[in-house]
Design a protein around this motif. Structure first.
Motif, PDB file in Angstrom:
ATOM      1  N   GLY A 104     -28.704 -19.351 -12.251  1.00 22.84           N
ATOM      2  CA  GLY A 104     -27.736 -20.436 -12.338  1.00 22.84           C
ATOM      3  C   GLY A 104     -28.346 -21.800 -12.554  1.00 22.84           C
ATOM      4  O   GLY A 104     -29.352 -21.953 -13.262  1.00 22.84           O
ATOM      5  N   THR A 129     -27.816 -14.049 -18.256  1.00 13.64           N
ATOM      6  CA  THR A 129     -27.693 -15.438 -17.831  1.00 13.64           C
ATOM      7  C   THR A 129     -27.157 -16.267 -18.988  1.00 13.64           C
ATOM      8  O   THR A 129     -27.555 -16.086 -20.132  1.00 13.64           O
ATOM      9  N   GLU A 258     -19.517 -17.710 -11.082  1.00 11.36           N
ATOM     10  CA  GLU A 258     -20.961 -17.941 -11.007  1.00 11.36           C
ATOM     11  C   GLU A 258     -21.306 -18.844  -9.829  1.00 11.36           C
ATOM     12  O   GLU A 258     -20.668 -19.866  -9.600  1.00 11.36           O
TER      13      GLU A 258
END
Length: 354
Positions: A104, A129, A258
């Motif tokens: 993240g 990702t 997320e």
């Protein structure tokens, strides 16, 4: 509440049912505990606290815009604070390589901070990702290692890969999931900054929980200043932060929001300072983030959408409440997910909740 300057609110024209008139207040900007001469890193912190532009028919809602940090998230504080602390105690010196595992915002934040402070860095990320987050890492010149999506005990897992790389290259592994400097940075920085901006006039803080560092550090600081302030952590519905907090049976960790939730309790979660944890399902988190943008002009990600949803519940139940929501990052990281109609429809989420 102010955002570092003066803030005056006036009654509505009709004089009934509008916003309550509050006295203007001025607060001084608190000096960062991690000062830097670098003009880019000096922009980290001192983020604005704004009145959330939506009537709740109840308590007052405020939003702390961590999206104003250079890479657009509160993880910039984490990166700068931890690196500075490691430098101060001699664990990080010239020539060292910094290693971190992140799917993240931490990846981009570490990349920026090491770029500006002159360290090489390696970021390990799991497959899938988002391109935006990988883009920060590549743009700032860090080395990136993409790892397969495997169980956490597999040696190819992105966290185990980061640990291995740090050992092989005699590097410094940040390890945000266990490092007590994670909540400590927010205890020393975010908590005091919020307290000053709010002039101590707040009843609740609502904060998304991933590693739990932000909520924990803020909660510890506020508990020491005003014990009756309630800090509410926000978890994903299919996650185990709440089950760990309440001591109930854990389940499978499965969320599309997320940065929200975890499969188990982490050492960076200081539960003794957090008053409660509330869970929000993916659909409500995403729809609330979209409503924040479409109706309030505030662009936030899904985890902040979840926090706003919880804060609105508190405001409805507590007309006297003064609630601060920690807006972790900006919605521009999620244009291909949260704000993409096709993505929402494909997963069965509504695209309009107005």
């Amino acid at each position: 509440m102010t955002d570092g300057g003066s803030d005056t609110h006036v009654d509505d024209a009709a004089g009934d049912g509008g916003r309550v008139k509050r006295e203007a207040r001025v607060t001084e900007t608190r000096e960062s505990p991690y000062p830097t001469d670098d003009p880019v890193l000096a922009r980290i912190g001192d983020t604005p606290l704004i009145e959330y532009p939506e009537s709740t028919d109840g308590g007052d809602l405020f939003l702390k815009l961590e999206s104003d940090n250079p890479t657009g998230s509160m993880k910039d504080r984490l990166a700068l604070g931890i690196v500075r602390e490691l430098e101060t105690d001699g664990r990080l010196t010239d020539g060292d390589v910094v290693v971190e595992a992140s799917s993240g915002n931490t990846a981009g934040a570490i990349s920026l901070v090491t770029n500006r402070l002159g360290y090489d860095s390696v970021l390990t990320v799991p497959a899938g990702t988002s391109p935006q987050k990988i883009g920060y890492v590549r743009s700032f010149g860090s080395e990136i290692v993409e790892c397969p999506n495997v169980d956490a005990d597999d040696k190819r897992h992105y966290r185990k890969t980061a640990e291995r790389i740090a050992a092989e290259r005699d590097g410094i592994w940040i390890d945000q999931y266990s490092n007590q400097l994670n909540p400590t940075v927010h205890y020393e920085w975010t908590g005091p900054e919020l307290w000053d901006q709010a002039a101590g006039d707040l009843t609740h803080v609502v904060c998304p929980m991933g590693t739990g560092g932000t909520a924990s550090g803020i909660a510890k600081f506020l508990t020491e200043r005003k014990p009756d302030v309630r800090v509410i952590g926000v978890d994903a519905e299919e996650s185990n932060i709440s089950t760990a907090f309440y001591g109930t049976e854990s389940g499978v960790y499965d969320t599309e929001v997320e940065g929200l939730g975890k499969g188990h309790e982490l050492p960076t979660m200081w539960f003794e300072y957090v008053d409660e944890v509330r869970s929000v399902d993916d659909e409500r988190a995403f729809v609330q983030a979209r409503r924040a943008a479409a109706e309030c002009g505030v662009l936030v990600g899904g985890s902040s959408g979840a926090a706003i949803a919880v804060a609105r519940d508190v405001a409805r139940d507590r007309p006297d409440a003064k609630i601060v929501v920690i807006g972790c990052d900006s919605g521009d990281q999620y244009f291909d997910t949260v704000f993409d109609d096709a993505w929402m429809r494909e997963r069965g989420y509504p695209t309009d909740d107005r």
